[in-house]
Every structure is written in structure tokens, then in C-alpha cells.
Scaffold this motif. Structure first.
Motif, PDB file in Angstrom:
ATOM      1  N   ARG A   1      -9.888  -5.286  -0.310  1.00  0.00           N
ATOM      2  CA  ARG A   1      -9.585  -4.324   0.758  1.00  0.00           C
ATOM      3  C   ARG A   1      -8.199  -3.736   0.538  1.00  0.00           C
ATOM      4  NH1 ARG A   1     -12.658  -3.861   5.008  1.00  0.00           N
ATOM      5  NH2 ARG A   1     -11.018  -3.254   6.437  1.00  0.00           N
ATOM      6  N   LEU A   2      -8.120  -2.415   0.615  1.00  0.00           N
ATOM      7  CA  LEU A   2      -6.832  -1.724   0.612  1.00  0.00           C
ATOM      8  C   LEU A   2      -6.203  -1.915   1.978  1.00  0.00           C
ATOM      9  CD1 LEU A   2      -4.742   0.328  -0.559  1.00  0.00           C
ATOM     10  CD2 LEU A   2      -6.149   2.113   0.510  1.00  0.00           C
ATOM     11  N   GLU A   3      -4.930  -2.324   1.998  1.00  0.00           N
ATOM     12  CA  GLU A   3      -4.192  -2.452   3.246  1.00  0.00           C
ATOM     13  C   GLU A   3      -2.824  -1.838   3.036  1.00  0.00           C
ATOM     14  OE1 GLU A   3      -4.073  -6.425   4.722  1.00  0.00           O
ATOM     15  OE2 GLU A   3      -6.241  -6.673   4.566  1.00  0.00           O
ATOM     16  N   GLY A   4      -2.368  -1.065   4.029  1.00  0.00           N
ATOM     17  CA  GLY A   4      -1.059  -0.469   3.866  1.00  0.00           C
ATOM     18  C   GLY A   4      -0.556   0.244   5.091  1.00  0.00           C
ATOM     19  N   SER A   5       0.629   0.821   4.939  1.00  0.00           N
ATOM     20  CA  SER A   5       1.240   1.592   6.023  1.00  0.00           C
ATOM     21  C   SER A   5       2.044   2.739   5.437  1.00  0.00           C
ATOM     22  CB  SER A   5       2.130   0.703   6.887  1.00  0.00           C
ATOM     23  OG  SER A   5       3.186   0.176   6.106  1.00  0.00           O
ATOM     24  N   LEU A   6       2.109   3.814   6.206  1.00  0.00           N
ATOM     25  CA  LEU A   6       2.859   5.006   5.836  1.00  0.00           C
ATOM     26  C   LEU A   6       3.858   5.282   6.950  1.00  0.00           C
ATOM     27  CD1 LEU A   6       1.592   8.353   4.507  1.00  0.00           C
ATOM     28  CD2 LEU A   6       2.887   8.327   6.624  1.00  0.00           C
ATOM     29  N   HIS A   7       5.071   5.650   6.570  1.00  0.00           N
ATOM     30  CA  HIS A   7       6.100   6.038   7.531  1.00  0.00           C
ATOM     31  C   HIS A   7       6.661   7.382   7.088  1.00  0.00           C
ATOM     32  CE1 HIS A   7       6.074   2.068   9.365  1.00  0.00           C
ATOM     33  NE2 HIS A   7       5.969   1.603   8.137  1.00  0.00           N
ATOM     34  N   GLY A   8       6.796   8.298   8.033  1.00  0.00           N
ATOM     35  CA  GLY A   8       7.329   9.622   7.731  1.00  0.00           C
ATOM     36  C   GLY A   8       7.726  10.332   9.007  1.00  0.00           C
ATOM     37  N   GLY A   9       7.884  11.640   8.916  1.00  0.00           N
ATOM     38  CA  GLY A   9       8.280  12.426  10.073  1.00  0.00           C
ATOM     39  C   GLY A   9       7.456  13.687  10.186  1.00  0.00           C
ATOM     40  N   THR A  10       7.355  14.213  11.407  1.00  0.00           N
ATOM     41  CA  THR A  10       6.721  15.488  11.683  1.00  0.00           C
ATOM     42  C   THR A  10       7.713  16.315  12.497  1.00  0.00           C
ATOM     43  OG1 THR A  10       5.753  14.861  13.811  1.00  0.00           O
ATOM     44  CG2 THR A  10       4.441  14.396  11.844  1.00  0.00           C
TER      45      THR A  10
END
Length: 128
Positions: free
Chosen positions: A105-114
Motif C-alpha cells: 500500500r502506498l501511504e503518504g502526505s503532501l504539504h503545500g499552499g494555495t
């Protein structure tokens, strides 16, 4: 394909993502994650080809360098990124991703801005 010529792709496989932006979290059900060599595509929700009539939520990631199974989540390169929240595409800036494959299973997180503030996306799906 809809009557207006728009193409709609709904991902129904095992997986989900949670998009957290100003205004609350949005849960996205259904996914398709495929690893091809050093690249991994991860698609969540429903993708509409026309921005002006898009609906719901969608996350599309093209990742490079996801570590092999059993390795803890590490920074990976983003080769492509698309996010739609409440029917509106969200251009992201300064996005970083941590991901790994655990027990298939792929597991992850993304952090950024809008334009409206920070965004966090947590995701998981079966990687084939």
C-alpha cells in the motif's frame, strides 16, 4: 464522456485521501495507484476534463523515487500534481511529499499552499 464532450474519470479502487484546506477537511474515496519503474501514479476521486464544470474532489499525483516496501516514509519528487476541491482546481505552491510503500500500500502526505492558505493531503491506496 458526458453529453457536452467532457471526459470524466472516476477512480473506484481501494484507497482514499483527505484534503485539509481552509474551510475544513474533504474526504475522497476511491483510488488507483500504479507503480511503473521509478514512477508511481496515484489518482483519487473523480477527475473532470473541464475546469468550469468540475465537481467534487480529485487528487492526481505523479511521484518519482517512492522507497521500496518496508522503508519509512521519505521525501519523494513530485513530477505531476493536480488537486480539485469542491469543484475548483487548486494551484499549489511549495508542495512537498513524503511517501512509502508498506505491505503493498502506498501511504503518504503532501504539504503545500494555495491562494487561500495551507493545504495538507494524506493519502493511501493499494499499489499495483
Amino acid at each position: 464522456m458526458l453529453d457536452d464532450g467532457q471526459q470524466v474519470m472516476r477512480y473506484c479502487g481501494d484507497g482514499e485521501a483527505r484534503i485539509t484546506v481552509t474551510g475544513g477537511p474533504y474526504d475522497v474515496k476511491g483510488a488507483e495507484c500504479r507503480q511503473r519503474g521509478e514512477f508511481l501514479t496515484a489518482n483519487f476521486g473523480t477527475n473532470f476534463s473541464k475546469d468550469e464544470t468540475a465537481q467534487g474532489e480529485y487528487v492526481g499525483l505523479l511521484l518519482r523515487g517512492v522507497p521500496a516496501s518496508g522503508t519509512k516514509a521519505t521525501d519523494v519528487k513530485i513530477s505531476g500534481l493536480e488537486v480539485t476541491v469542491a469543484g475548483k482546481r487548486q494551484p499549489l505552491t511549495d508542495a512537498t511529499v513524503k511517501a512509502s510503500i508498506q505491505a503493498g500500500r502506498l501511504e503518504g502526505s503532501l504539504h503545500g499552499g494555495t491562494e487561500g492558505g495551507p493545504v495538507t493531503i494524506e493519502f493511501r491506496c493499494a499499489a499495483t
